[in-house]
Design a protein around this motif. Structure first.
Motif, PDB file in Angstrom:
ATOM      1  N   ARG A  22      -8.320  -4.341   3.936  1.00  0.00           N
ATOM      2  CA  ARG A  22      -8.262  -4.447   5.401  1.00  0.00           C
ATOM      3  C   ARG A  22      -9.121  -5.610   5.903  1.00  0.00           C
ATOM      4  O   ARG A  22      -8.760  -6.301   6.859  1.00  0.00           O
ATOM      5  CB  ARG A  22      -8.722  -3.131   6.032  1.00  0.00           C
TER       6      ARG A  22
ATOM      7  N   THR B 270       0.848  -1.183   0.000  1.00  0.00           N
ATOM      8  CA  THR B 270       0.000   0.000   0.000  1.00  0.00           C
ATOM      9  C   THR B 270       0.886   1.236   0.000  1.00  0.00           C
ATOM     10  O   THR B 270       1.644   1.459   0.939  1.00  0.00           O
ATOM     11  CB  THR B 270      -0.918   0.023   1.240  1.00  0.00           C
TER      12      THR B 270
ATOM     13  N   GLU C 230      -4.953   3.078   1.205  1.00  0.00           N
ATOM     14  CA  GLU C 230      -5.547   2.059   2.074  1.00  0.00           C
ATOM     15  C   GLU C 230      -7.033   1.934   1.741  1.00  0.00           C
ATOM     16  O   GLU C 230      -7.699   2.917   1.452  1.00  0.00           O
ATOM     17  CB  GLU C 230      -5.380   2.447   3.545  1.00  0.00           C
TER      18      GLU C 230
END
Length: 307
Positions: free
Chosen positions: A110, A27, A105
């Motif tokens: 995630r 990232t 992000e």
């Protein structure tokens, strides 16, 4: 930022070093991180840097046993009202592992890092990719539902306040839908290439999963087209309403100007010492005459729907 994960015992586990069957996520990577992954997995630097270009479109590329899949992800900007855009995510499939590269992000990545998507296993590279694509398609649908709520709120505001501010906000929503539509169509083409089975090996469960992803993407495309048509029609309608209201206001102001001009004309004649005017010896007669003419003209304007 560089992170390495591997599915161990059905749970996503973080690793320190790259090993076979792992998932490497980059990232907004630094040059050192790009060099480390490139040398460890013998990946072409152009593959790693492809997704770092914000203007990169969705596509599939292969080279010497490595496959690059670029897909467009939806993004919500922290503005008021919320604006939506898209940015690329690069997925590189090698013989040893999977590498994802992204400039920002995202909650989609995630969720995999936190092990929320329990069906996804890093050792099953093809299905892991398709689970990522499925979450991307679902994220588009989620943001489209948010857009639906936003323009419904704007519609209520436009009924009460017909200012340019609300129309400009509606234009931002339309722009977001254009971004979504363009990216979703490019994603659909990429998924159809994968469905042919020539890019990556498809097993029965993988093909079913990919077909589910395509269904979600096509549903998102259809929803985007519907919302875009509604927003465009809404903008045209309220622009016409604002223009019509302006015409009504101008018509009323013109009628008022005409009525206010009549007393000036009457008093102008009686104030110039013109001989032979009726009842010029009575000071109140111009006032009464002005009121009578104003009432008559006002009634005529009302009948003609000009006032």
């Amino acid at each position: 930022m560089l992170s390495i994960h591997r599915t161990v015992g059905g749970r996503m586990t973080g690793l320190e070093d790259i090993e076979e069957g792992c998932w490497v996520n980059l990232t907004h990577p630094t040059e050192a991180e790009l060099d480390r992954v490139s040398s460890a997995l013998d990946i072409d630097q152009t593959f790693l840097r492809a997704a770092l270009d914000e203007e990169e479109t969705s596509r599939v590329d292969t080279d010497e046993g490595q496959t690059l899949i670029i897909i467009d992800l939806p993004s919500a900007e922290e503005t008021e009202p919320v604006l939506y855009s898209t940015f690329p995510l690069g997925i590189i499939v090698t013989e040893k592992c999977i590498v994802t590269v992204c400039t920002r992000e995202t909650s989609i990545i995630r969720s995999f890092q936190e092990g929320t998507i329990r069906q996804a296993q890093t050792q099953k590279k093809t299905s892991f990719i398709f689970y990522i694509l499925l979450q991307v398609a679902k994220r588009y649908l989620f943001y489209l539902r948010q857009i639906d709520k936003i323009y419904n709120q704007m519609e209520k505001k436009l009924y009460k306040s017909q200012r340019n501010k609300e129309l400009m906000q509606l234009l931002d929503v339309e722009k977001s839908l254009v971004y979504f539509n363009t990216s979703l169509k490019a994603n659909e083409v990429t998924l159809e290439k994968l469905l042919r089975g020539r890019i990556v090996t498809l097993y029965d469960e993988d093909q079913d999963l990919l077909e589910d992803v395509l269904i979600e993407v096509r549903q998102a495309i259809e929803t985007t087209n519907i919302y875009s048509s509604i927003v465009s029609s809404m903008m045209e309608t309220f622009a016409s309403v604002i223009s019509n209201n302006l015409n009504v206001i101008m018509k009323v102001l013109t009628s008022i100007t005409i009525l206010l001009t009549i007393p000036n004309i009457v008093y102008g004649f009686y104030g110039m010492n013109v001989r032979g005017l009726p009842l010029d010896q009575f000071w109140w007669f111009p006032l009464v005459l002005s009121v009578v003419i104003v009432v008559i003209v006002g009634i005529i304007l009302k009948i003609k729907d000009l006032f």
